[in-house]
Enzyme design. Structure first.
Site, PDB file in Angstrom:
ATOM      1  CB  SER A 138      35.403  41.102  48.794  1.00 24.58           C
ATOM      2  OG  SER A 138      35.212  40.163  49.835  1.00 24.58           O
TER       3      SER A 138
ATOM      4  CE1 TYR B 155      37.579  37.645  45.652  1.00 28.18           C
ATOM      5  CE2 TYR B 155      37.587  37.679  48.055  1.00 28.18           C
ATOM      6  CZ  TYR B 155      36.940  37.933  46.855  1.00 28.18           C
ATOM      7  OH  TYR B 155      35.674  38.471  46.849  1.00 28.18           O
TER       8      TYR B 155
END
Length: 330
Positions: free
Chosen positions: A159, A185
């Site tokens: 990501s 994350y």
């Protein structure tokens, strides 16, 4: 040392779909494994690969739920839990016993922004354990089949969120620093990229290439379930009624657009002989010039490229050694 990140001029862009990138590509006789393949981007990836002729196997913790979700797709569902080392080993052993080779491995499954620090049964932070370690172990377990294919590809979903954090090698589990949902994350997504760099360096001479993919922002897949709706509205991802906004120029995509880069990396002839790179919008991405804190929210939606620390070969080697230690794979 950093990996070269140079676009190849694929002819596709942020608005391209899985149908666009697979036009004219025949995957008959090829086998793929896609984690998280029964929802969101994974389901579109499985549907697209199967429609092009591939045999697709989907590992799933809840087999019956996965089969219901994939009722209209020609694919197999086998049991596996990314947080269970024994389950991963069992899946890999079953695959090696039943299939002669593996052409495509898509490490698609993931979780995002858990609001509180959560540890698995081994004491590992959940996002790092799920997004990176489980896939690291699975890939190593399937390496014999990937090598036998002769020209295999491993595609790992990362990501643009990797910009939130490098890997903190001394404390990946937040034992001695304050936990943050986006820090955890970001660390796990950086790990996905470094794993790609390390895997490609070790295996390309044996016919296995690796790619890391940022699909864009795709609301409604379930990945965003831990993020308050109002936060997504304020970020311009959802409209005032809570409906997904589609604007590929801002990396806001449909599922078919989001999965296109995954499918392109898995199948494109333009990537023959290449690997160890971070891709977005159906092309290899450049090194990012992003500076934390230097952009507005609107600017942040248009950021592209990979952070230099995520493609650093020395860091990739360090992550590989740490990951082996954590899964006790010596």
């Amino acid at each position: 040392m950093q990996i070269s990140q140079h676009p190849v001029g694929s002819g596709f862009n942020a608005a391209s779909t899985t149908g666009d990138v697979l036009d004219g590509i025949d995957l008959s006789g090829r086998t793929a494994v896609v984690t998280g393949g029964y929802s969101g981007l994974g389901l579109e990836t499985v549907r697209s690969l199967a429609a092009a002729g591939a045999r697709v196997v989907v590992p799933a913790r809840d087999v019956e739920r996965a089969r219901r979700a994939m009722a209209a797709v020609d694919a197999e569902v086998w049991p596996m839990d990314l947080l269970s080392p024994a389950s991963i080993d069992a899946f890999a052993e079953r695959f090696l016993a039943r299939a002669s080779s593996l052409d495509l491995l898509v490490n698609n499954a993931g979780i995002m922004a858990l609001p509180a620090l959560t540890l698995d049964e081994r004491g590992y932070e959940y996002q790092f354990a799920t997004n990176h370690l489980g896939h690291f172990q699975l890939t190593l377990g399937l390496l014999p089949a990937l090598r036998r294919a002769g020209d295999a590809r491993v595609v790992s979903l990362t990501s643009l969120g990797h910009r939130y954090s490098p890997v903190h090698f001394e404390d990946v589990n937040f034992a001695h620093r304050q936990y943050g949902p986006w820090l955890a994350y970001g660390q796990s997504k950086t790990a996905n990229i470094l794993f790609t760099v390390g895997l490609d360096a070790r295996e390309r001479s044996g016919g296995v290439s690796a790619f890391a993919v940022h699909p864009g922002s795709i609301a409604g897949t379930g990945l965003e379930k831990h993020i308050p709706t109002q936060m997504l509205i304020d970020a311009g991802v959802l409209d005032s009624q809570g409906r997904p906004i589609v604007d590929p120029s801002r990396n806001l995509k449909t599922v078919a657009q989001g999965a296109a880069t995954t499918v392109w990396c898995a199948t494109s002839p333009r990537l023959a002989g290449l690997g160890g790179v971070y891709c977005e919008n159906c092309d290899i991405a450049p090194i990012s010039t992003f500076q934390p804190g230097s952009t507005t929210m609107e600017d942040a939606m248009r950021i592209s490229g990979v952070m230099p620390y995520a493609v650093d070969a020395a860091s990739a080697d360090r992550l590989w050694a740490l990951s082996e230690e954590m899964i006790e794979e010596r």
